[in-house]
Design a protein around this motif. Structure first.
Motif, PDB file in Angstrom:
ATOM      1  N   ALA A  36      26.783  27.624  98.501  1.00 46.87           N
ATOM      2  CA  ALA A  36      27.203  28.313  97.286  1.00 46.87           C
ATOM      3  C   ALA A  36      26.282  27.986  96.114  1.00 46.87           C
ATOM      4  CB  ALA A  36      28.643  27.940  96.942  1.00 46.87           C
ATOM      5  N   ALA A  37      25.885  26.723  95.993  1.00 47.88           N
ATOM      6  CA  ALA A  37      24.991  26.317  94.908  1.00 47.88           C
ATOM      7  C   ALA A  37      23.625  26.980  95.058  1.00 47.88           C
ATOM      8  CB  ALA A  37      24.847  24.799  94.897  1.00 47.88           C
ATOM      9  N   CYS A  38      23.142  27.092  96.291  1.00 46.26           N
ATOM     10  CA  CYS A  38      21.848  27.742  96.544  1.00 46.26           C
ATOM     11  C   CYS A  38      21.917  29.229  96.220  1.00 46.26           C
ATOM     12  CB  CYS A  38      21.438  27.538  97.992  1.00 46.26           C
ATOM     13  SG  CYS A  38      21.140  25.809  98.458  1.00 46.26           S
ATOM     14  N   ARG A  39      22.996  29.872  96.609  1.00 53.59           N
ATOM     15  CA  ARG A  39      23.163  31.294  96.351  1.00 53.59           C
ATOM     16  C   ARG A  39      23.233  31.565  94.848  1.00 53.59           C
ATOM     17  NH1 ARG A  39      24.284  34.950  99.816  1.00 53.59           N
ATOM     18  NH2 ARG A  39      25.377  36.132  98.211  1.00 53.59           N
ATOM     19  N   ALA A  40      23.969  30.724  94.131  1.00 56.52           N
ATOM     20  CA  ALA A  40      24.103  30.907  92.685  1.00 56.52           C
ATOM     21  C   ALA A  40      22.754  30.760  91.988  1.00 56.52           C
ATOM     22  CB  ALA A  40      25.106  29.894  92.129  1.00 56.52           C
ATOM     23  N   TYR A  41      21.960  29.797  92.438  1.00 51.84           N
ATOM     24  CA  TYR A  41      20.637  29.577  91.846  1.00 51.84           C
ATOM     25  C   TYR A  41      19.717  30.758  92.124  1.00 51.84           C
ATOM     26  CZ  TYR A  41      16.037  27.512  91.019  1.00 51.84           C
ATOM     27  OH  TYR A  41      14.763  27.274  90.580  1.00 51.84           O
ATOM     28  N   PHE A  42      19.702  31.213  93.378  1.00 48.20           N
ATOM     29  CA  PHE A  42      18.801  32.309  93.734  1.00 48.20           C
ATOM     30  C   PHE A  42      19.245  33.615  93.077  1.00 48.20           C
ATOM     31  CE2 PHE A  42      16.828  35.438  96.676  1.00 48.20           C
ATOM     32  CZ  PHE A  42      15.524  35.009  96.542  1.00 48.20           C
ATOM     33  N   GLU A  43      20.544  33.760  92.872  1.00 45.18           N
ATOM     34  CA  GLU A  43      21.028  34.954  92.178  1.00 45.18           C
ATOM     35  C   GLU A  43      20.496  35.000  90.749  1.00 45.18           C
ATOM     36  OE1 GLU A  43      25.241  35.610  90.690  1.00 45.18           O
ATOM     37  OE2 GLU A  43      25.204  36.973  92.408  1.00 45.18           O
ATOM     38  N   ARG A  44      20.438  33.847  90.090  1.00 47.06           N
ATOM     39  CA  ARG A  44      19.886  33.803  88.725  1.00 47.06           C
ATOM     40  C   ARG A  44      18.418  34.206  88.733  1.00 47.06           C
ATOM     41  NH1 ARG A  44      22.901  28.987  88.529  1.00 47.06           N
ATOM     42  NH2 ARG A  44      21.035  27.707  88.730  1.00 47.06           N
ATOM     43  N   MET A  45      17.687  33.781  89.748  1.00 49.84           N
ATOM     44  CA  MET A  45      16.286  34.169  89.878  1.00 49.84           C
ATOM     45  C   MET A  45      16.154  35.660  90.180  1.00 49.84           C
ATOM     46  SD  MET A  45      14.265  31.639  89.305  1.00 49.84           S
ATOM     47  CE  MET A  45      14.297  29.852  89.169  1.00 49.84           C
ATOM     48  N   ARG A  46      16.982  36.109  91.102  1.00 48.65           N
ATOM     49  CA  ARG A  46      16.918  37.500  91.569  1.00 48.65           C
ATOM     50  C   ARG A  46      17.261  38.488  90.466  1.00 48.65           C
ATOM     51  NH1 ARG A  46      17.445  42.117  92.841  1.00 48.65           N
ATOM     52  NH2 ARG A  46      17.915  43.048  94.855  1.00 48.65           N
ATOM     53  N   PHE A  47      18.258  38.151  89.635  1.00 53.49           N
ATOM     54  CA  PHE A  47      18.714  39.052  88.584  1.00 53.49           C
ATOM     55  C   PHE A  47      18.371  38.528  87.190  1.00 53.49           C
ATOM     56  CE2 PHE A  47      22.135  39.947  91.892  1.00 53.49           C
ATOM     57  CZ  PHE A  47      21.480  41.060  92.389  1.00 53.49           C
TER      58      PHE A  47
END
Length: 294
Positions: free
Chosen positions: A18-29
């Motif tokens: 979940a922490a990895c997904r949240a971080y990559f989502e910030r990068m992605r969007f």
């Protein structure tokens, strides 16, 4: 996210998927939500936290869609660990060793390696100031009759105290090296090289030129030397011989980009390197999902 300087701190910063997904989502969007299919800027998030749907084209996608991660089923945390190891090991990391650290097969680790390396493409901005230029050969032993024809040529260009640019070229001929120099080095630049005849034509192209006669065992003449680029070659050869042992011609540029990326980030904090890499992956665009072959 807290700063990290060690692997333990890195693992604490990304404790779960979940922490990895949240971080990559910030990068992605980072610049707003958008659909990877039609680029529309309004999307819907499903309650599972994994899927998204575009308001316009109505297509579903995940946080990985349209990035170098593609539609792989590899957990995000495994990708993050692979990125950390590949960017922080000075001599790189083989797919066999990566597989043992991440907990995947060697085949999957090699796939991950190549996807991450694809994000390390070197900048197209021209080099400035004082630039050292040199070439080196890669390949095993060769028969005398073949000369160096069966070896791969790498051309390196580095700013004094700055960026490096390394490209795989087919040969050391004038028709190859001079166009490569013009493509990567700004005309208002002083180039330093060895005494190879091809470089004697640089002044006609508008470059200042200084050279060292390595054939006579000269290594420094005033401010003229190629010590910086030769230091990089020593580092590159440690990657080549010590870790990878062989680099296929098909994928050579990706290996070169990897070593150049680490060199250009040699003074950057680990967190900065990781952020730069994940941002590149998030903005990289979709790669074909066809099977990569060695």
């Amino acid at each position: 996210m807290n700063n990290f300087k060690t692997l333990a701190q890195f693992m604490a910063a990304f404790p779960d998927e979940a922490a990895c997904r949240a971080y990559f989502e910030r990068m992605r969007f980072a610049k707003g939500d958008y659909c990877p299919h039609c680029k529309h800027n309004q999307i819907m998030r499903f309650s599972d936290g994994i899927r998204y749907r575009c308001h316009k084209c109505r297509k579903d996608f995940t946080i990985k869609t349209g990035t170098l991660f593609g539609e792989s089923k590899i957990p995000m945390r495994s990708w993050f660990i692979a990125i950390y190891l590949l960017t922080t090991r000075k001599k790189g990391i083989s797919s066999i060793e990566l597989a043992s650290h991440v907990g995947v097969t060697q085949k999957t680790a090699w796939f991950m390696d190549m996807r991450i390396r694809a994000s390390f493409k070197q900048s197209k901005a021209k080099l400035l100031g004082v630039v050292e230029v040199d070439e080196t050969y890669l390949g095993g032993k060769h028969k005398r009759k073949d000369g160096f024809r069966k070896k791969q040529v790498l051309m390196g260009m580095t700013e004094r105290g700055g960026r490096i640019r390394v490209v795989a070229v087919p040969d050391r001929g004038t028709e190859t090296l001079l166009p490569t120099i013009r493509k990567h080095i700004h005309p208002k630049t002083k180039i330093m090289s060895d005494e190879a005849r091809v470089y004697s034509k640089l002044p006609k192209l508008g470059y200042q030129w200084g050279y060292i006669k390595h054939g006579k065992k000269h290594w420094v003449r005033g401010t003229v030397s190629t010590n910086s680029i030769e230091s990089f070659w020593a580092l590159f050869k440690r990657n080549y011989h010590g870790t990878y042992h062989s680099m296929s011609k098909k994928h050579l540029q990706r290996y070169v980009d990897e070593v150049a990326f680490r060199f250009n980030h040699r003074t950057s904090p680990m967190q900065t390197i990781f952020e730069d890499t994940t941002r590149r992956i998030a903005k990289s665009g979709k790669m074909p999902l066809r099977k990569l072959t060695a």
